[in-house]
Structure formats: structure tokens, C-alpha cells
Motif scaffolding. Structure first.
Motif, mmCIF file in Angstrom:
data_model
loop_
_atom_site.group_PDB
_atom_site.id
_atom_site.type_symbol
_atom_site.label_atom_id
_atom_site.label_comp_id
_atom_site.label_asym_id
_atom_site.label_seq_id
_atom_site.Cartn_x
_atom_site.Cartn_y
_atom_site.Cartn_z
ATOM 1 N N VAL A 27 9.136 0.329 -8.662
ATOM 2 C CA VAL A 27 7.666 1.529 -8.206
ATOM 3 C C VAL A 27 7.156 0.906 -7.026
ATOM 4 C CG1 VAL A 27 7.059 3.783 -8.363
ATOM 5 C CG2 VAL A 27 8.050 2.892 -10.083
ATOM 6 N N HIS A 28 7.834 1.472 -5.580
ATOM 7 C CA HIS A 28 7.243 0.513 -4.875
ATOM 8 C C HIS A 28 5.893 1.769 -3.880
ATOM 9 C CE1 HIS A 28 10.691 -1.971 -5.115
ATOM 10 N NE2 HIS A 28 9.754 -3.049 -4.149
ATOM 11 N N VAL A 29 5.617 1.182 -2.779
ATOM 12 C CA VAL A 29 4.001 2.125 -2.507
ATOM 13 C C VAL A 29 4.919 2.863 -1.846
ATOM 14 C CG1 VAL A 29 4.225 0.218 -0.566
ATOM 15 C CG2 VAL A 29 1.969 1.713 -0.771
ATOM 16 N N GLY A 30 5.682 3.474 -1.197
ATOM 17 C CA GLY A 30 6.435 4.617 -0.666
ATOM 18 C C GLY A 30 6.183 6.010 -2.036
ATOM 19 N N SER A 31 6.897 5.281 -2.773
ATOM 20 C CA SER A 31 6.451 6.484 -3.526
ATOM 21 C C SER A 31 5.184 7.070 -4.022
ATOM 22 C CB SER A 31 6.834 5.930 -5.632
ATOM 23 O OG SER A 31 7.806 5.783 -4.756
ATOM 24 N N THR A 276 9.992 -1.078 7.534
ATOM 25 C CA THR A 276 11.198 -1.095 6.354
ATOM 26 C C THR A 276 11.081 -0.026 5.163
ATOM 27 O OG1 THR A 276 11.834 -3.417 6.401
ATOM 28 C CG2 THR A 276 12.536 -1.941 4.537
ATOM 29 N N LYS A 277 12.002 0.836 5.387
ATOM 30 C CA LYS A 277 11.589 2.140 3.809
ATOM 31 C C LYS A 277 11.917 0.950 2.759
ATOM 32 C CE LYS A 277 14.006 6.964 2.145
ATOM 33 N NZ LYS A 277 14.563 6.459 0.814
ATOM 34 N N MET A 278 10.829 2.042 1.489
ATOM 35 C CA MET A 278 11.119 1.590 0.416
ATOM 36 C C MET A 278 12.099 1.071 -0.648
ATOM 37 S SD MET A 278 8.064 0.268 1.350
ATOM 38 C CE MET A 278 7.558 1.543 2.028
ATOM 39 N N SER A 279 12.601 1.199 -1.508
ATOM 40 C CA SER A 279 14.046 1.292 -1.841
ATOM 41 C C SER A 279 13.193 0.474 -3.194
ATOM 42 C CB SER A 279 15.029 0.666 -1.873
ATOM 43 O OG SER A 279 16.065 0.403 -2.494
ATOM 44 N N SER A 280 13.338 0.791 -4.671
ATOM 45 C CA SER A 280 13.104 0.719 -5.383
ATOM 46 C C SER A 280 14.059 -0.260 -6.558
ATOM 47 C CB SER A 280 13.005 1.553 -7.052
ATOM 48 O OG SER A 280 11.426 2.583 -6.835
ATOM 49 N N SER A 281 15.542 -0.089 -6.069
ATOM 50 C CA SER A 281 16.261 -0.843 -7.008
ATOM 51 C C SER A 281 16.577 -2.131 -6.359
ATOM 52 C CB SER A 281 17.582 -0.099 -6.887
ATOM 53 O OG SER A 281 17.804 0.569 -5.730
ATOM 54 N N LYS A 282 16.174 -1.723 -4.859
ATOM 55 C CA LYS A 282 16.905 -3.411 -4.054
ATOM 56 C C LYS A 282 15.120 -4.201 -3.858
ATOM 57 C CE LYS A 282 20.458 -0.445 -1.232
ATOM 58 N NZ LYS A 282 19.774 -0.153 0.747
ATOM 59 N N GLY A 283 14.524 -3.243 -4.411
ATOM 60 C CA GLY A 283 13.426 -4.812 -4.294
ATOM 61 C C GLY A 283 12.221 -4.730 -2.570
ATOM 62 N N GLY A 285 10.628 -4.417 0.386
ATOM 63 C CA GLY A 285 8.631 -3.750 0.445
ATOM 64 C C GLY A 285 8.181 -4.371 -0.210
ATOM 65 N N SER A 286 6.372 -3.523 -1.068
ATOM 66 C CA SER A 286 5.231 -4.147 -1.548
ATOM 67 C C SER A 286 5.483 -3.002 -2.678
ATOM 68 C CB SER A 286 4.043 -4.102 -1.156
ATOM 69 O OG SER A 286 4.678 -5.189 -0.513
ATOM 70 N N SER A 287 5.702 -3.463 -4.246
ATOM 71 C CA SER A 287 5.481 -2.715 -4.861
ATOM 72 C C SER A 287 4.337 -1.998 -5.075
ATOM 73 C CB SER A 287 5.583 -3.312 -5.905
ATOM 74 O OG SER A 287 4.782 -3.962 -6.727
ATOM 75 N N ALA A 288 3.592 -0.376 -5.570
ATOM 76 C CA ALA A 288 2.513 0.182 -5.706
ATOM 77 C C ALA A 288 1.921 -0.672 -6.996
ATOM 78 C CB ALA A 288 3.106 1.145 -6.451
ATOM 79 N N LYS A 289 2.173 -1.549 -7.417
ATOM 80 C CA LYS A 289 1.292 -2.335 -8.474
ATOM 81 C C LYS A 289 0.493 -3.034 -7.177
ATOM 82 C CE LYS A 289 0.888 -5.048 -12.624
ATOM 83 N NZ LYS A 289 1.511 -5.868 -13.779
ATOM 84 N N GLU A 290 1.447 -3.979 -6.261
ATOM 85 C CA GLU A 290 1.350 -4.770 -5.817
ATOM 86 C C GLU A 290 0.123 -4.660 -4.063
ATOM 87 O OE1 GLU A 290 5.266 -7.731 -5.593
ATOM 88 O OE2 GLU A 290 4.866 -6.300 -4.185
ATOM 89 N N ILE A 291 0.338 -3.096 -4.255
ATOM 90 C CA ILE A 291 -0.410 -2.928 -2.724
ATOM 91 C C ILE A 291 -2.068 -2.484 -3.940
ATOM 92 C CG2 ILE A 291 -1.345 -1.472 -1.394
ATOM 93 C CD1 ILE A 291 1.203 -4.018 -0.563
#
Length: 526
Positions: A27-31, A276-283, A285-291
Motif C-alpha cells: 500500500v502506497h503513501v497515496g492511500s 508520479t501517482k501511486m499504484s499499489s500493483s505497479k510498485g 512511488g514510495s510505500s506508506a510503510k517506507e514514508i
């Protein structure tokens, strides 16, 4: 009034604030923007004294439609088209694919102080809680088809029914098409050409649509969830909120089939990482966990809240952006300390208030984040005592706690995000060869600067910055021409951190000696 407080002020009766996510991958930071927006609405309602619940749905009956690039394609490709909850877990710490990725996201919820009631779609379907609405939508399939056509111009065949069965033969849900309903069972076919990413097996037959045997299409499912959970407020991202888009379709189905008013809605914009807009499946951007591992929780919440929901956030975790984020936060902390209670807060201070994990803004003595980044790169410095020494007042226990978290964030940024040109690379053993490029004017500046520095008693960043500027003014030289001489002497490049701070990190004798060496190097080649 803050935007969330406006929503709270206009709400009547008990409210249920809802958000949801399909855990199709990391799950990416965008979510997180939707998570924080709904959490703040929930908190605003609580502060207004109104009865409210905050729920968060995990849409784990959706199909696996691609294998993320960071997973083993050979292992997961056979499960394309399966409900996410029926796909094996990528790790040993979860029972299935959906709970694996959602578990990682829920850790970030805890970190950010977000505490909704979590529900999984598998449980709503398998427990029978959605059975009544499945029956209603199947019996009124013609009205659902009309809603799609009227709102989004999407034509559905006369024998199309809003339901997808989990194929009894192959286990896929993405490939099944329902073409009849007799009040107890649906007739379906697992079509080979139903999707462009996986083939159906061709099986067909009659089966009950109830108790978890399949799912509603998500725009219809959205409406069913509103009714079963009792949702009164649910915002959606811009991609779902376009005219004729997903939310408009769901609203039309809600009114046309159920004769109910849809929940309150307002669109919110994307978070872009490096544009860049986040995409969970494409990986991407930066994940929510990483940020979350980079930013302290209040700073991550503040990143989401200092911008109005309808404005795009473009977060590039470079030096300029991340240091400005901390600096802006510290400025508001100082302003809050002067201005006080929530009831009297301005909009910018309300963004600070809602950035907290609880209902209290704890003030502290700010210590510049960019200075921490620099200090961490100076050999032989014991960082925490150095911060104590540089602070204008003795540090409290909470001050030390804040500094410790920021040291961790600064080190994480240096390790994982800093470009080479953003790092402070000081030459301690020798003068950088780039100092040969000093101009005669810059040599004159350094000569005068040495004289002024020798007469400077205080060796702190602000004092030294004043000396640097006054020396350039004394020589009628623009700072933009003078300061690169200092950076070339210590770093071998023409830009760097605040020059006064840079000198303050160094022993006075070493700094003055290095400037003399730089002049000598230039004179040796002249």
C-alpha cells in the motif's frame, strides 16, 4: 474554520465515517491521504460532541488482477483472477495475500494514531450480511443497468446481472459472468475471454449467490456496504469522483434501486511522489510503510493536512522538500505556543492540532532539521551532546525525545533518500582540487574573511553567517560570488548548507587553516 470542522458543524445525528482499500499489493503513501482525511473528520465530529464511528473496509473479495513486480511471478500468476483473500500469503506472518498487505498498512495506522473499526468484505459476504442486498440488486438488475447507462453511458446486455461468482471449477472470480437469476440461484459462465489478463475455464452452471459464493461489482458493492455498515460520510479520490465516474454511478444506483440518499461526499486530490501517482500493483512511488519509517508520525499527518483536500500534494523526499516540511512544522509549533487553545486557533494551527496523535499539541524547543542532517555527516561529533550545546536553552525530556526522533529521521533520509549532490561531503585531509577554480576576487574575499574570522569571538552559526555577509559587503562583492569560495574550499562544489552553519561545525583553527590552504593552492598554480 478548518474544513473538517465545517463538515462536523453541518452534520446532524449519529455519523458513520467510512473509508476502504483493496490490498492488491504494497500500500502506497497515496492511500494514506484518504485515511487521514476520514480520521480527521471523525475527530472533528468527536470534538463537536456528536455521536460518531469510524470504519475501514478491506475489499479483499476483489480479484488479483496483476502480480506486483516485487513478487515471484511464477508463484502468483496461477492465482490471477482469484479473490485476494483466496491467494496465498507472500510471507509467513499472514494467512493470505490480502491480510499480508493489509497487515503492513494497519501497522502504519497504529503509528499515525488512526483507530477505525476494521472489517473485511470476506466476512460480510460469508456471514450472509450482504445476502439481502445481493437479492435486491439481482431482482432489480434492469435498474442497475439503467443507472450505468444513464450516468456513465456504459451499456450492459439485457441478460447482464450485477454479480460475479467464484467459479466452482477453477476458483476465479474475475472471469465469471452471470446471465440469469431465479430468486435462489444464478446461472453463470466462467468465460475464457472475460478479461485481458487471465482466461476463464469455460465451466457453467447454477449456484446460490449467497453466503460468500461470489460478489457484487464494486460500484454496486459500494452501495450495499453503505447500507449494511450504515455509512453517512465517505469521501473519494478524484479518480472516482469525476463526472459520470464511479461515485456518480454508485449514487445513482443508491437512489434508483434503494431509494436512499447516498452518504456525504467530497472529492480529494492525489498525492504524487516525485510527480508520479501511486499504484499499489505497479510498485510506483514510495510505500506508506517506507514514508512512515522516514517521517515522525506528526510530520506525516501534517504533510497530509497542511494542504486542502482538493489540492494535489507533490512530495519529493529531497533535501529542500523534507527540510522545509520540518521547518514549517516548527514554525507552527512556535506560533501555537504563543496563541494557545484549539477554540481560538487559525486554520494553519488547526492543521497542526489535527496532525497530533491525540488531542494535545505538546510544544518543544525546535532544532533545525537541516542542521541535524549536516551534523550527522561530521566525523567525531557526538550528535546528542552537540545538539544540547547548540540549543539556546537547556533541553527538556520532551525536547530530547523530539531530537532523538529527528536524528533517526535525518539518518534514514541520508541512508535511503539523499542524492550524492545533496550530501555534505567535507574534505578533512586535503584541500579539494576544485579550489583551483577560485577567482582572484574570491581569493581576496577569503583573505579578508580569514582576518574577520580571527577577530570573531563567538563561533555559532548565526554569528558566522553575519561575518560571511558583512565581509562580502565590505568588499562590495555579491554573496552569490563570495560564498562559493567557502564551499569550494571545504566541499569541492559551489553550493552547500548554510555557510555559517558549515563553519560552525568545524574547529575554528581548522576552518581558518583550510581557507589559508585553499588560497595557497590557487596561488601555487597562478
Amino acid at each position: 474554520m478548518f474544513w473538517a470542522d465545517k463538515i462536523a458543524a453541518s452534520s446532524q445525528g449519529e455519523q458513520i465515517v467510512n473509508d476502504s482499500k483493496t490490498p492488491s499489493g504494497r500500500v502506497h503513501v497515496g492511500s494514506l491521504r484518504g485515511v487521514i482525511i476520514h480520521d480527521v473528520i471523525y475527530r472533528a465530529l468527536k470534538h463537536a460532541g456528536k455521536p460518531v464511528k469510524f470504519t475501514y473496509g478491506v475489499d479483499d473479495y476483489d480479484a488479483l488482477d496483476t502480480v506486483p513486480q516485487y513478487l515471484d511471478r511464477d508463484k502468483f500468476s496461477p492465482y490471477l483472477g482469484y479473490p485476494l483473500c483466496n491467494v496465498p500469503s507472500p510471507g509467513d506472518n499472514a494467512s493470505d495475500y490480502a491480510k499480508y498487505f493489509m497487515g503492513e498498512f494497519l501497522e502504519v495506522f497504529d503509528y499515525l494514531g488512526v483507530k477505525p473499526e476494521i472489517y473485511y468484505l470476506r466476512d460480510l459476504y460469508r456471514s450472509g450480511r450482504l445476502n439481502e442486498h445481493i437479492d435486491i440488486f439481482l431482482n432489480n438488475a434492469h435498474l442497475v443497468r439503467e443507472a450505468y447507462k444513464e450516468v456513465s453511458k456504459a451499456e450492459r446486455p439485457d441478460n447482464w446481472y450485477p454479480f460475479q461468482v467464484i467459479c466452482e471449477n477453477c476458483g476465479k472470480i474475475a472471469t465469471t459472468v452471470v446471465t440469469d437469476y431465479n430468486g435462489k440461484e444464478v446461472f453463470y459462465t466462467c468465460k475464457p475471454d472475460a478479461t485481458n489478463y487471465v482466461e476463464g475455464c469455460g465451466h457453467s452452471g447454477w449456484i446460490s449467490p449467497f453466503d460468500g459464493n461470489g460478489k457484487l461489482p464494486w460500484k454496486v458493492e459500494w452501495v450495499a456496504k453503505w447500507q449494511v455498515i450504515g455509512v453517512t460520510i465517505e469521501l473519494a479520490g478524484k479518480d472516482h469522483s469525476q463526472k459520470g465516474g464511479s461515485r456518480d454511478v454508485a449514487n445513482a444506483i443508491c437512489r434508483k434501486v434503494l431509494h436512499k440518499k447516498p452518504p456525504y461526499h467530497s472529492p480529494y486530490e492525489f498525492i504524487l511522489v516525485n510527480g508520479t501517482k501511486m499504484s499499489s500493483s505497479k510498485g510506483v512511488g514510495s510505500s506508506a510503510k517506507e514514508i512512515a519509517e522516514l517521517l515522525p508520525p506528526e510530520l506525516l499527518r501534517f504533510l497530509m493536512l497542511r494542504t486542502q483536500p482538493k489540492t494535489v500534494i507533490n512530495f519529493a523526499p529531497n533535501y529542500e522538500t523534507i527540510t522545509r516540511l520540518f521547518r514549517d512544522y516548527d514554525t507552527l509549533i512556535e506560533k501555537y505556543e504563543r496563541e494557545g487553545e484549539k477554540e481560538a486557533l487559525t486554520k494553519d494551527l488547526l492543521s497542526l492540532f489535527y496532525a497530533q496523535l491525540g488531542d494535545e499539541v505538546k510544544t518543544y524547543q525546535p532544532f533545525d532539521f537541516s542542521t541535524l542532517i549536516s551534523l550527522l555527516q561530521i566525523p567525531h561529533i557526538d550528535i546528542e551532546p552537540e545538539v544540547e550545546k547548540r540549543s539556546p536553552q537547556p533541553l527538556s525530556e520532551f525536547d530530547r525525545e523530539v531530537v532523538k526522533r529527528r536524528i533517526e529521521a535525518a539518518q534514514k533520509w541520508l541512508d535511503d533518500y539523499a542524492d550524492e549532490e545533496e550530501k555534505l561531503v567535507l574534505y578533512f585531509d586535503e584541500v579539494p582540487e576544485q579550489a583551483q577554480a577560485l577567482t582572484d576576487e574570491q581569493v581576496n574575499y577569503l583573505t579578508k574573511l580569514i582576518e574577520n574570522l580571527e577577530n570573531t569571538e563567538s563561533w555559532d552559526g548565526e554569528t558566522l553567517q553575519t561575518v560571511l555577509f558583512s565581509t562580502s559587503k565590505e568588499l562590495q562583492m555579491k554573496p552569490g560570488a563570495a560564498f562559493p569560495a567557502v564551499y569550494l574550499s571545504f566541499m569541492g562544489k559551489e553550493r552547500g548548507p548554510k555557510a555559517g552553519n558549515l563553519l560552525s561545525y568545524l574547529e575554528k583553527s581548522f576552518a581558518i587553516g583550510r581557507l589559508r590552504e585553499a588560497i595557497a593552492l590557487k596561488e601555487a598554480i597562478s
